[in-house]
Motif scaffolding. Structure first.
Motif, PDB file in Angstrom:
ATOM      1  N   ALA A 279      47.955  32.914  36.851  1.00  0.00           N
ATOM      2  CA  ALA A 279      47.571  34.184  36.217  1.00  0.00           C
ATOM      3  C   ALA A 279      48.150  34.291  34.812  1.00  0.00           C
ATOM      4  N   ALA A 280      49.368  33.795  34.652  1.00  0.00           N
ATOM      5  CA  ALA A 280      50.029  33.863  33.337  1.00  0.00           C
ATOM      6  C   ALA A 280      49.323  32.992  32.308  1.00  0.00           C
ATOM      7  N   ARG A 281      48.711  31.889  32.790  1.00  0.00           N
ATOM      8  CA  ARG A 281      47.981  31.026  31.863  1.00  0.00           C
ATOM      9  C   ARG A 281      46.714  31.724  31.373  1.00  0.00           C
ATOM     10  N   LYS A 282      46.102  32.464  32.293  1.00  0.00           N
ATOM     11  CA  LYS A 282      44.818  33.110  31.953  1.00  0.00           C
ATOM     12  C   LYS A 282      45.002  34.396  31.156  1.00  0.00           C
ATOM     13  N   PHE A 283      46.056  35.130  31.440  1.00  0.00           N
ATOM     14  CA  PHE A 283      46.208  36.469  30.873  1.00  0.00           C
ATOM     15  C   PHE A 283      46.068  36.539  29.340  1.00  0.00           C
ATOM     16  N   PRO A 284      46.827  35.742  28.583  1.00  0.00           N
ATOM     17  CA  PRO A 284      46.688  35.853  27.116  1.00  0.00           C
ATOM     18  C   PRO A 284      45.270  35.508  26.647  1.00  0.00           C
ATOM     19  N   VAL A 285      44.665  34.525  27.319  1.00  0.00           N
ATOM     20  CA  VAL A 285      43.304  34.109  26.936  1.00  0.00           C
ATOM     21  C   VAL A 285      42.318  35.253  27.166  1.00  0.00           C
ATOM     22  N   TYR A 286      42.435  35.875  28.335  1.00  0.00           N
ATOM     23  CA  TYR A 286      41.477  36.932  28.660  1.00  0.00           C
ATOM     24  C   TYR A 286      41.679  38.164  27.777  1.00  0.00           C
ATOM     25  N   ILE A 287      42.947  38.500  27.555  1.00  0.00           N
ATOM     26  CA  ILE A 287      43.230  39.664  26.696  1.00  0.00           C
ATOM     27  C   ILE A 287      42.673  39.424  25.297  1.00  0.00           C
ATOM     28  N   ALA A 288      42.948  38.225  24.761  1.00  0.00           N
ATOM     29  CA  ALA A 288      42.475  37.895  23.409  1.00  0.00           C
ATOM     30  C   ALA A 288      40.940  37.855  23.383  1.00  0.00           C
ATOM     31  N   THR A 289      40.350  37.363  24.470  1.00  0.00           N
ATOM     32  CA  THR A 289      38.869  37.305  24.536  1.00  0.00           C
ATOM     33  C   THR A 289      38.281  38.712  24.485  1.00  0.00           C
TER      34      THR A 289
END
Lengths: 469, 318
Positions: free
Chosen positions: A294-304
């Motif tokens: 989840a931590a790997r995805k979180f910054p990507v999704y937020i930035a997306t």
């Protein structure tokens, strides 16, 4: 001054001649003069706003390069001012009655430059005229592409006249004019005509195709003219398209469509948001509670999400564009989430490696983008109504009876031209062709444009679509 | 040696590129010829200006004006009856300044003894529309007068470039080309006899449209300015100037306009003939002598009209 006008050709020709005649050190003056003439042709107010923005950018960058303290605050204040100006003039908050030409494009170029100076990527330009020559480079002052300072400023002093590059520039300009006048203008009429039939599901369906082709031929034509014009000055402007209709997914599509905007958003929104203190802190909490995945995805999704919100708002501060951005975002995130499943599926079924499946993916992406793109020309309410009508009131037999507002001969001409474009796009761009072949091509395109172009008396040419963004 | 080869290659290359552009220009000129409207059979008026250049330039009299001239006067009758060699340089809705520039264009080739100018356009301040400009100007030969006439006549939506390269105006005809466009690619037969368009049909005058009062009966200042210019050049070249009003029954010729022309003619000692006042003397019968209900004369009407006017003209030339 329109991009497809005798005035523009004359201005370009005069500036190019001056460029190569002037001593190398002062060549930028020819571009500077061209910029002023082009900018002023849109009115005095436009002139003041554009050059005012450039002056602010110049001062911000120079001060940033001189000071040690408060650099971040100054950079943020500058970005805030530029964004305020963009919104103010684009959406007429404290209106001046006009939307300055290409404000959405050059504002991003300016912001990118100051951020790069802040980051220390390069030094601030101390010659304000040279900066103005670069940022207000008139071929990009219609609809981009959005440039980086180092790309456009490719030292004017070093440029040598290269007949091959010059030929390539002329060819690109002629190709752009051909695309705009012969194809896009006709598709524009068909699009407007079909848009009027907004209670007919078949017309709405057909318009998905017409608008997709209209938008592409129109936007890419303007970019072709800009890039071709740049080449005449020895300036290599960034490409904005890479066969977008060959995209096999929405993410792939956005890597191929309006690439200069995508790259700008990646460098100046996506990465800063992903690595911002707030996101990094939040990520620590998420890692503790939900684990590494989840931590790997979180910054990507937020930035997306932020990137797509900004993209939507950049196109227009109305509900339809914000929804358009968010729907793109949802599709991209779902694609990311389903990526492992796709991988398994592709591994399990060998037909997915075949050409037929490849074509299916292209068509699927084209249709999905078409449905999302309906928000360009619909209100949110109208969009959902159109979607419903497309499902409930679609009759394939009616497609050939649809009135497109252009003669059958024009429809045939557009289809032939689109097929030609398709064939051209299959030919590798880097394939070297002889200069003679290039000039033969230029001559054929000039002939076709003069005869088949939609221009002249009794015909009101359409502005480039992206000029409104 | 290498330098020399490179140089040879570049010259060869430049010649080839030059050849490509020459071929392009030739193709565009051919396309232009094909796409330009052909006036044989329909809209014959479009061919009138150009046909003058094919005539022998030894005319005694040249008429200038609109359809009231090229339908109502027959140079053939003038020649047969009075031995006057005449030509009509008229066009549909020709304005006074267009008449002036056509006169200047004519003077490049010949100096007639007399010039007859129709006064029917004296109230016109503007051209009727782009189509009329094209019919009048497309086949006019290039000179400073054509350029000036274009500049003076152009509507807001027009530009000079489309007159220099008419393909920019007619390119959109590619999907409406007809057999005639190919048939007359190399040239069209003449549609007029010395600028006169003969019409045989009879469409009698049954009822005249009601005469509407005008808010302003002033003649156009612009038209008068150009009439002055015509007068001046005629004086300079020792050409007799005659003003004429055709016997067309409508558009209505107001008394106020007539009085203004009479006044102008007497002040400038110019002969002005109002043929409307001589309909009975001419012997015109608008139940048989008109092809469009009284607006213009057919061949019989034009013959009668020309015979009458020729007599006056002969006296003026003596």
């Amino acid at each position: 001054m329109s991009f497809v006008s005798f005035e523009y050709i004359l201005l370009l020709l005069a500036c190019v001649i001056m460029f190569y005649v002037l001593p190398k050190k002062v060549r930028f003056i020819s571009v500077f003069i061209g910029n002023i003439v082009f900018c002023y042709s849109f009115g005095f107010t436009n002139f003041v706003i554009v050059y005012g923005s450039i002056l602010i950018t110049y001062l911000a960058a120079v001060v940033l390069s001189k000071i040690i303290k408060y650099r971040k605050s100054l950079c943020l204040i500058y970005v805030a001012i530029m964004i305020f100006m963009l919104f103010n003039f684009k959406y007429q908050i404290f209106g001046v009655g006009i939307v300055p030409m290409a404000i959405s494009f050059y504002t991003l170029t300016c912001i990118g430059y100051v951020i790069d100076v802040y980051r220390g990527k390069y030094k601030a330009e101390i010659n304000v005229f040279k900066l103005a020559a670069v940022f207000n480079f008139f071929p990009i002052m219609v609809q981009g592409p959005i440039c980086r300072y180092d790309e456009v400023s490719s030292d004017f002093v070093k440029v040598k006249f290269d007949f091959e590059k010059f030929t390539s520039g002329v060819k690109r300009i002629v190709y752009g004019v051909f695309k705009k006048l012969v194809i896009a203008e006709r598709l524009g009429i068909a699009f407007e005509n079909l848009s009027k039939m907004n209670d007919d599901g078949t017309a709405i369906f057909l318009n998905i195709f017409v608008y997709a082709l209209y938008l592409f031929t129109d936007f890419s034509a303007g970019i072709d003219i800009a890039i071709g014009s740049g080449k005449l000055f020895g300036i290599k402007l960034p490409e904005n398209f890479n066969k977008p209709f060959f995209a096999t997914s929405i993410s792939d599509y956005w890597r191929r469509w309006h690439m200069s905007l995508g790259l700008w958003l990646r460098d100046y929104v996506f990465y800063p948001v992903s690595f911002s203190k707030v996101v990094v802190s939040a990520n620590k909490v998420i890692r503790g509670k939900f684990g590494n995945a989840a931590a790997r995805k979180f910054p990507v999704y937020i930035a997306t999400v932020v990137v797509w919100f900004v993209t939507g708002i950049w196109h227009g501060a109305t509900a339809n564009f914000i929804l358009w951005g968010m729907l793109n975002c949802v599709v991209v995130i779902i694609s990311l989430e389903l990526a492992p499943l796709y991988k398994k599926f592709n591994k399990r079924f060998k037909f997915t490696e075949g050409r037929v499946y490849g074509v299916f993916r292209c068509v699927r992406t084209f249709m999905l983008m078409g449905v999302l793109r309906m928000l360009d020309y619909n209100t949110v309410g109208g969009y959902f109504k159109s979607l419903w009508l497309m499902i409930s009131d679609f009759h394939i037999s009616k497609i050939f009876d649809m009135s497109l507002g252009i003669a059958t001969a024009d429809v045939v001409l557009v289809l032939v031209c689109m097929f030609s474009l398709f064939v051209i796009s299959l030919i590798k761009k880097d394939r070297k062709r002889g200069i003679i072949a290039s000039y033969a091509m230029i001559a054929i395109m000039i002939f076709a444009t003069v005869i088949f172009g939609m221009y002249g008396i009794g015909y009101e040419g359409k502005e480039f679509i992206y000029i409104k963004y | 040696m290498k330098e020399k080869n490179l140089f040879t290659l570049n010259i060869k290359m430049l010649i080839k590129i030059f050849g490509i552009f020459v071929a392009l220009i030739v193709l565009l000129l051919m396309a232009q010829r094909l796409l330009m409207p052909k006036y044989t059979g329909k809209m014959a008026e479009g061919a009138l200006t150009g046909e003058y250049y094919e005539s022998k330039k030894n005319h005694d009299v040249i008429f200038f004006g609109d359809s009231e001239v090229y339908y109502n006067f027959s140079p053939e009758v003038l020649n047969e009856e009075y031995g006057i060699n005449a030509y009509i340089r008229g066009n549909a809705n020709q304005t006074m300044w267009q008449s002036y520039y056509l006169l200047m264009d004519t003077l490049r080739y010949e100096t007639p003894k007399a010039v007859v100018v129709s006064v029917a356009s004296l109230m016109k301040e503007e051209v009727e529309g782009e189509a009329y400009n094209r019919m009048m100007l497309d086949t006019m030969e290039w000179s400073e007068y054509k350029y000036s006439c274009i500049k003076e006549s152009m509507t807001e939506e027009e530009n000079v470039i489309s007159y220099v390269f008419p393909i920019f105006r007619y390119h959109s005809r590619w999907n409406e080309l007809s057999k005639d466009d190919f048939k007359y690619f190399f040239g069209e037969p003449n549609v007029s006899k010395d600028g006169y368009l003969a019409r045989k049909e009879v469409v009698p005058l049954t009822r005249l449209p009601a005469v509407k009062p005008l808010s302003d009966y002033e003649l156009s200042q612009k038209a008068l300015e150009y009439l002055d210019k015509i007068k001046e050049i005629c004086e300079e070249k020792d050409i007799k100037l005659v003003l004429v009003k055709s016997p067309s029954q409508y558009p209505y010729w107001y008394e106020e306009w007539d009085a203004a022309v009479v006044d102008y003619a007497s002040k400038n000692e110019i002969l002005y003939v109002n043929l409307l006042e001589a309909v009975d003397e001419i012997g015109l019968d608008f139940s048989v002598d008109t092809f469009d209900g009284g607006k213009h004369l057919n061949m019989d009407g034009a013959t009668k009209n020309t015979k009458y006017f020729g007599e006056l003209l002969q006296k003026e030339l003596e």
